[in-house]
Design a protein around this motif. Structure first.
Motif, PDB file in Angstrom:
ATOM      1  N   THR B  68     -11.968  76.004  10.714  1.00 57.92           N
ATOM      2  CA  THR B  68     -11.965  77.048  11.735  1.00 57.92           C
ATOM      3  C   THR B  68     -13.178  76.885  12.642  1.00 57.92           C
ATOM      4  O   THR B  68     -14.212  76.373  12.229  1.00 57.92           O
ATOM      5  CB  THR B  68     -12.020  78.453  11.107  1.00 57.92           C
ATOM      6  N   SER B  69     -13.009  77.302  13.893  1.00 54.90           N
ATOM      7  CA  SER B  69     -14.135  77.349  14.812  1.00 54.90           C
ATOM      8  C   SER B  69     -13.932  78.561  15.707  1.00 54.90           C
ATOM      9  O   SER B  69     -12.833  79.125  15.759  1.00 54.90           O
ATOM     10  CB  SER B  69     -14.225  76.075  15.641  1.00 54.90           C
ATOM     11  N   PHE B  70     -14.987  78.975  16.393  1.00 54.76           N
ATOM     12  CA  PHE B  70     -14.835  80.124  17.280  1.00 54.76           C
ATOM     13  C   PHE B  70     -15.691  79.969  18.525  1.00 54.76           C
ATOM     14  O   PHE B  70     -16.676  79.226  18.517  1.00 54.76           O
ATOM     15  CB  PHE B  70     -15.196  81.431  16.561  1.00 54.76           C
ATOM     16  N   LEU B  71     -15.300  80.634  19.593  1.00 57.19           N
ATOM     17  CA  LEU B  71     -16.128  80.746  20.788  1.00 57.19           C
ATOM     18  C   LEU B  71     -16.340  82.220  21.052  1.00 57.19           C
ATOM     19  O   LEU B  71     -15.393  82.997  21.016  1.00 57.19           O
ATOM     20  CB  LEU B  71     -15.450  80.099  21.989  1.00 57.19           C
ATOM     21  N   LEU B  86      -9.525  73.977  23.678  1.00 57.39           N
ATOM     22  CA  LEU B  86      -9.225  74.122  22.255  1.00 57.39           C
ATOM     23  C   LEU B  86      -7.913  73.433  21.910  1.00 57.39           C
ATOM     24  O   LEU B  86      -7.790  72.784  20.873  1.00 57.39           O
ATOM     25  CB  LEU B  86      -9.167  75.606  21.877  1.00 57.39           C
TER      26      LEU B  86
END
Lengths: 362, 360
Positions: B68-71, B86
């Motif tokens: 998982t990644s987030f901005l 993304l």
């Protein structure tokens, strides 16, 4: 006294050497990269990977280059306009508001022609005109107040930003709200006839960036060659001399504000028509303020502004890529932008002034 | 997730499983990349923070099967490029958690038909774009009852972000809950016109306190209003997240958004090929909305709050059950009926008893 601070003296150089002027920003960029890399290393990530993700990768493929051009376009347009004001020593801080009103006026035409056939060709030119006029009128308010009543243009242009944003906010939440939009604060999405077409088939980038490029070229050619440019510079450097030379301060003030407002309005039109495709409470992530930084980073020259616009956009897009692929926080991007500005402005001082250290006399 | 959507998922899983298998997105060996885009900072300790807790729950539940990644802090007007980046970075599932991401997500979803998108609080869908939201108003009904029981002045302050349906329906549910205890209750509303601005939110709380409100509730994301009421010795409620650590003496309860379960279910659906474009609107029954601990109140109030929450969770109590009457006297739902979901999702009117009118 056991300890004395050395006294720093800055002496303005008669004419900064070309070599210094050229190497200054490059050196500053290098130092900012070094410091940024150090920070990344302290966070336990690889500075080489960060360098690749921030500055190399976004330049390698067509998609990223297009994203770069889209992000840089409004910044460059507005910074070019602002550079005329700043060279004349006039402080238009309100490009953000002029951008918003430009976008709002252009959007108005898209909304009121909603449902027109796809081949209605007059809509886009009308939107362009409305955008430019909207920005121009907004910028002329502080200019006229300055010329006629001597009101500080810094305050009035800045305050008009809030007026502009709230005007758009009111329209989008009230009369222009999409009737089918579940009461959410957005307008209808624009028809194809009100949307700037892509530059080529399947492109992300719209034809507006060509216009931006054309304006940069025109501004660059005119710079140093036209009487108007000379008058603007003279007013900025020596207002009394400008008066003796027969240039009207009021006229120049009105023209540079109209020019910079018009370009900001044009940028607003491109953003709503080419990118957002509808009006919403906020149509700018602060482009108008970032453009001030771009104008000064580019030393108020059209080509410099083009380069500065791209470099600043690169840090945004690289920063997003770093969040995605390296999980570097957003704060890192903002810290790096700050570092970059700090280094470049310091280099600027060191280019224009001689610095000497001497013990303070007691 | 509500029962109907889950049924829909199973019915259509066979067809979609086939199309996904041929598209080659879900290769069993590689971890699925899942990305989250937040409008605010994860450090808001409210809305975006809770979504990020959901992301962490997903990562914890799936281990090395997902990355998982987030901005964070992504401006809505400039978000199209972020979603596209993304999608290009190989994410198989992308969540966008703010209403303003709707058009950008719709555009990017069209260009990347093999990537699945999930948009919180929106209403436009596509074959690879789902929408999801939670019935936050269920929690507002419960805190409305608590506020009416606890208030001595009979006047409650309400800090609201923007006049969109989610906020308006929250105000109405709160009022209906409060009126069920005290029909004479008054609510004073301040529009902050921001989701997250601790300074503005704190100012709004101070204004409401000075106007005789002894309980403040908020539909904005920071803990600042709670800290103001804590200092003033009054009471308040937490928003989105259990905020009791910010105001241990003042807080009565919090409405907690709980996204983890949904994120895990949707990620699993992408992995086993059963993901389908749906609209999910879950409440307490689906565990998407929870109540924080009931604190700083007498036992009888606590018992009432527990009973109301349990009734809503069990589906026995609908906060918008009739009779519901608009300010002008129009009957929206008669006794025995309830306000229709679509009217809640597009709500732009106040119930009778609220002073003032909806802005805009």
């Amino acid at each position: 006294m056991a300890f004395e601070l050395p006294k720093v003296t800055l002496t303005l150089r008669e004419a900064p050497s070309r070599l210094r002027t050229f190497l200054g920003p490059i050196l500053a960029f290098g130092i900012a990269m070094l410091l940024g890399g150090l920070l990344v290393a302290l966070m336990g990530k690889s500075p080489w990977q960060a360098l690749d993700v921030y500055f190399i990768h976004p330049l390698l493929d067509s998609y990223n280059l297009q994203a770069l051009a889209l992000k840089a376009s409004p910044l460059v347009l507005m910074a070019i306009g602002l550079s005329y004001c700043y060279r004349a020593n006039l402080w238009n801080i309100g490009a953000e508001g002029q951008f918003v009103i430009g976008g709002t006026c252009a959007g108005a035409i898209a909304i009121f022609t909603h449902g027109a056939p796809d081949n209605t060709l007059w809509i886009l030119p009308a939107m362009l005109l409305a955008g430019v006029m909207g920005g121009m009128v907004t910028a002329l308010i502080p200019a006229i107040l300055k010329v006629s009543l001597g009101v500080s243009e810094i305050l009035t242009s800045l305050m008009l930003v809030y007026v502009s944003q709230l005007t758009l906010d009111y329209l989008v939440r009230g009369p222009w709200r999409d009737p089918k939009g579940f009461n959410f604060p957005v307008t209808v999405t624009f028809d194809p006839a009100a949307t700037l077409p892509p530059l080529f088939d399947g492109a992300r980038v719209h034809v507006g960036v060509l216009l931006t490029l054309a304006i940069v070229i025109i501004a660059a050619i005119m710079q140093g060659r036209s009487l108007f440019n000379f008058a603007v510079r003279l007013l900025g450097l020596a207002p009394r001399a400008a008066r003796f030379a027969g240039f009207s301060e009021a006229r120049i003030t009105l023209i540079v504000f109209a020019l910079s407002g018009g370009l900001a309005g044009l940028a607003g039109f491109m953003e709503v028509s080419g990118q957002i495709n509808q009006l919403q409470p906020s149509i700018s992530p602060g482009y108008g303020f970032t453009a001030i930084i771009v104008a000064f980073l580019g030393r108020l020259s059209p080509v410099g502004i083009l380069v500065a616009g791209f470099v600043l956009s690169l840090t945004y897009i690289g920063g997003e890529a770093a969040q995605i692929s390296m999980q570097l926080p957003l704060d890192m991007t903002q810290t790096f932008q700050g570092l970059l500005l700090f280094c470049i402005l310091s280099a600027d001082i060191l280019t224009r002034y001689d610095v000497s250290l001497a013990k303070a006399r007691t | 997730m509500s029962g109907t959507t889950r049924r829909g998922l199973i019915q259509n899983s066979a067809i979609l499983g086939l199309s996904l298998a041929t598209s080659g997105v879900a290769l069993a060996a590689d971890p699925l990349k899942v990305a989250f885009v937040y409008v605010g900072p994860v450090g808001d300790f409210g809305y975006s923070y809770q979504h990020d807790l959901g992301r962490k729950a997903l990562q914890a539940a799936m281990g090395d099967k997902v990355v998982t990644s987030f901005l964070e802090n992504v401006p809505e007007s400039d978000s199209e490029r972020v979603f596209e980046q993304l999608a290009r970075a190989g994410n198989g599932l992308i969540f966008g958690t703010s209403f303003g991401f709707m058009e950008p997500m719709l555009k990017v979803a069209k260009r990347y038909p093999k990537v699945m998108f999930e948009h919180a609080t929106g209403y436009k869908r596509a074959p690879n774009l789902s929408t999801y939201s939670a019935k936050f108003h269920e929690g507002r009904y419960v805190i409305g009852q608590i506020a009416a029981k606890m208030s001595k002045t009979g006047t409650i302050g309400y800090i609201a972000a923007f006049p969109i349906p989610e906020v308006i329906s929250g105000i109405n549910a709160f009022m209906l809950g409060a009126q069920s205890i005290n029909p004479e209750i008054k609510v004073k509303i301040v529009w902050a016109n921001v989701w997250f601005d601790p300074g503005k939110e704190a100012d709004a709380a101070k204004v409401l306190l000075s106007q005789g409100c002894d309980i403040i509730t908020q539909h904005t994301d920071s803990a600042a209003p709670l800290q103001v009421v804590e200092k003033a010795g009054m009471h308040g409620f937490g928003q989105s997240s259990d905020m009791s650590r910010f105001a241990p003496k003042a807080i009565l309860s919090s409405i907690v958004d709980n996204w983890g379960g949904y994120y895990i279910a949707r990620t699993k659906a992408v992995m086993d090929g059963s993901w389908k474009s749906t609209d999910t609107w879950g409440g307490m029954d689906a565990d998407m909305v929870r109540m924080g601990p009931f604190m700083n109140m007498p036992d009888d109030v606590k018992a009432m709050a527990d009973a109301t929450s349990a009734a809503i969770k069990a589906g026995k109590l609908n906060p918008f059950k009739g009779p519901v009457v608009k300010q002008d006297g129009t009957v929206v739902a008669k006794a025995g009926e309830a306000v229709a979901d679509k009217d809640i999702l597009g709500m732009n009117w106040y119930v009778k008893g609220i002073d003032g009118k909806v802005p805009g």
